[in-house]
Design a protein around this motif. Structure first.
Motif, short mmCIF file in Angstrom:
data_model
loop_
_atom_site.label_atom_id
_atom_site.label_comp_id
_atom_site.label_asym_id
_atom_site.label_seq_id
_atom_site.Cartn_x
_atom_site.Cartn_y
_atom_site.Cartn_z
N THR C 158 0.86 -1.19 0.00
CA THR C 158 0.00 0.00 0.00
C THR C 158 0.89 1.22 0.00
O THR C 158 1.62 1.45 0.97
CB THR C 158 -0.89 0.01 1.26
OG1 THR C 158 -1.69 -1.16 1.25
CG2 THR C 158 -1.79 1.25 1.26
N PHE C 204 9.49 -1.51 8.17
CA PHE C 204 9.04 -0.78 6.99
C PHE C 204 8.23 -1.71 6.07
O PHE C 204 7.17 -1.34 5.57
CB PHE C 204 10.27 -0.23 6.26
CG PHE C 204 9.96 0.39 4.94
CD1 PHE C 204 9.62 1.75 4.85
CD2 PHE C 204 10.01 -0.36 3.76
CE1 PHE C 204 9.35 2.33 3.63
CE2 PHE C 204 9.73 0.22 2.54
CZ PHE C 204 9.39 1.56 2.46
N ARG C 206 6.69 -4.47 6.82
CA ARG C 206 5.40 -4.82 7.43
C ARG C 206 4.39 -3.69 7.21
O ARG C 206 3.23 -3.92 6.90
CB ARG C 206 5.58 -5.06 8.92
CG ARG C 206 5.90 -6.53 9.21
CD ARG C 206 5.58 -6.87 10.63
NE ARG C 206 6.74 -6.60 11.49
CZ ARG C 206 6.67 -6.45 12.80
NH1 ARG C 206 5.48 -6.53 13.42
NH2 ARG C 206 7.75 -6.22 13.50
N GLY C 207 4.87 -2.48 7.41
CA GLY C 207 3.99 -1.33 7.20
C GLY C 207 3.50 -1.24 5.78
O GLY C 207 2.34 -0.94 5.51
N LEU C 208 4.38 -1.57 4.88
CA LEU C 208 4.05 -1.50 3.47
C LEU C 208 3.01 -2.56 3.10
O LEU C 208 2.15 -2.34 2.23
CB LEU C 208 5.34 -1.75 2.67
CG LEU C 208 5.45 -1.12 1.28
CD1 LEU C 208 5.19 0.37 1.37
CD2 LEU C 208 6.84 -1.37 0.71
N ALA C 210 0.80 -3.90 5.16
CA ALA C 210 -0.46 -3.81 5.93
C ALA C 210 -1.49 -3.01 5.15
O ALA C 210 -1.89 -1.93 5.53
CB ALA C 210 -0.17 -3.16 7.28
#
Lengths: 213, 213, 213, 213
Positions: C158, C204, C206-208, C210
């Motif tokens: 995302t 980073f 993981r954030g991307l 999610a």
DNA sequence: TATGAATGAGTTTTCATTCAT
DNA sequence: TATGAATGAAAACTCATTCAT
């Protein structure tokens, strides 16, 4: 009157305290590296106060020098022993021994005396102090000259000009001390400092006694 | 090749020019008070250039010292006159006269030599230069020692350790020079400097010759 | 023509030699402490020659930087592996690993890259070189952005603005490297540098990924 | 007593004035190019006075840094809001916002913080000041770590090592700030600095919250 | 009398850059 | 093209001395 006296005594004491501090600091760090700040800190007074008692750094040095002389001279006088009936030879020997002793006991004062040249004393020190240094130094030299004169009068020494000869001895002894104070030169000679000092005097004495010829 | 040679010569000349300037400045203002800026100004180059030729102020001093020694030593060697058949007495006298002559002709170099003590040479000067100073100084002393040894071998001098005795003479003469270099002390003795120098040597020589006793 | 070519090649080679020398010197003594003299000495040319090939010290630095980038970029390109059918996730991971590898293998170049800020490049470097640095840096960033865009197109990442997101990753990784390059801060975190680098990327990523809210 | 107190206050004020002047000068000319002379001129005191209040240029820098930290930390502490019942998410967000705010309000202090790397603080600064910098820096990081730990305990964050994760966030945010502080790189990304900062935090937060997987 | 803050000229040394050869 | 000598502006730091309080 009493107040004035106490004042004077107080002042003298304070001056002495600062001098004591300066001695410590100068001798430990060396005259160049030690700062007036250091002296003030050691004396536990402010820098301004130091200048209240001494007009300059050089002046402190001069007073220290004077102090050294005030130690040395009584010892020279005692060594000369004016009231005792002594041979010139013995007298001279005692004077030199006293000087050697002083050099050994107060190496710092000695360093000051030997380095007398350095500072711009004459410019930065009050005329009185300068005069006093001169007078005191001369007193020592005159004792030596007197012993030499005694010798010439007794016929055991040969010396046309006793004061000059005293100067020669003084210079030679200082030369020996100076020589050995320097690492470069110490490497050259390869004996202990005292040996050079002693040898200098013995040679000088022999020369002085060689009256025939 | 030619270019490189010219370069080297140019470089040597420039170094010499700076040294000359430094001599002037140091001798006029005194070693302490003269600054590298002064030297640069006198040499009419920039300060940076001075540092291009000498690594530090102390280094300039060391080279100046070396220069003085390089003048003095040939004169001492000539005075010693190894190839001539000379009495030890005469040899020594000639050596001392050469030194006296040097002291008189180059008072500035002399001052440098006498002040050798000062600077922290060993720390601020390349090991080679320091070594050279030491070597050269020693060479002079050894000439004196040789003359003394000759005297002892010929039976005219009495000296157990010629090198030590040479040191005594060297120290005594320097002591005399030092004494007379100082206004305070000059006021004390009241004769011309040369007289003290001469008297020192005569006394020393008499002492040396006094073999009986 | 041929002569001109040889000239150009000679020139390029010489420039490279100086650059090599500069690298050695800068990396060993540090950019600040290393002098142009050092560089010239290491390259065995005269200082003037250095200035014949580079307009300033900063310019040397810029070329060194460019060299670093010219090492890093092929590695990033290889890591991206455009011709292979790879998941965005894998691609990104490979890019980061390549960067980590580079940071590890060429710590000196990394330091240069991280310190890009320092010099007054823009002022002291020719416009072309500056432009080139910019272009090269951007190329790397665009690879990262491309991988991210691939991920968003495949629906696994995302990210509204892939270039911005690439900048975030780049900044975060450099931040990690910077953090651990500093002793003060290293004392704060108490883990090895690589751990911070890895943790940064994992977080980073993981954030991307999610994407659902 | 009163005198001593006034003295101390005077002294503190003067030190502050010099610090203020240093800030101005350092921030305008850059830390490297600003000289102690500049600082003195700006503070309208003599150079000596500057050295009366700070032992070295680096020391001034360190005090400036400390000042920046003394502004930042209360704001971080207020943002953390220990007494209020807040979600970890909110707490972290507030901390980051406070940092962003600080970065925006005091860009100069920020630059100092980011450039902390540079100077050889440890060598040129008193141990106490260095210790204080370390302590203060750590305090901020610990607040962040505490918020993260709260999140893991509440099950909303996934982080094995909260301190490490805090370091990652801190590094990433600084990386974003650094990135955008540099014109070269700013030209690469093409968005406003704040956007990168915000994007960094959002991505980090999403990564932190992605506990499944 | 005592303080100590303030001064500022002075010191050595460095180094990027230029230029005549 | 290559050299390397020369430059000179900085730079950081010191310290004897003064002076307002």
């Amino acid at each position: 009157m009493t107040t004035a006296q106490r004042r004077a005594r107080e002042r003298a004491r304070r001056q002495q305290e600062i001098l004591e501090a300066a001695k410590e600091v100068f001798f430990e760090k060396g005259i160049h590296r030690a700062t007036v700040d250091d002296v003030a800190a050691q004396a536990e007074v402010s820098k301004g106060t130091v200048y209240l008692y001494f007009q300059s750094k050089e002046s402190i040095l001069a007073h220290l020098l004077l102090e050294g002389l005030s130690i040395l001279l009584p010892q020279l006088e005692a060594a000369y022993a004016p009231q005792e009936p002594l041979s010139a030879d013995k007298r001279l020997r005692q004077l030199v021994e006293a000087y050697c002793q002083f050099a050994h006991t107060y190496p710092h004062y000695l360093r000051l005396l030997l380095a007398l040249d350095r500072g711009r004393f004459q410019e930065r020190v009050s005329a009185e102090v300068y005069q006093e240094i001169l007078t005191e130094s001369t007193r020592g030299l005159k004792l030596v000259a007197k012993a030499i004169r005694q010798g010439t009068e007794e016929g055991v020494f040969t010396a046309d000009d006793p004061l000059l000869t005293a100067g020669v001895l003084w210079g030679a002894l200082n030369g020996a001390l100076n020589l050995m104070a320097n690492p470069v030169r110490r490497e050259m000679i390869l004996v202990e400092p005292e040996a050079v000092f002693d040898a200098t005097f013995e040679l000088f004495l022999r020369g002085l006694q060689a009256h025939n010829r």
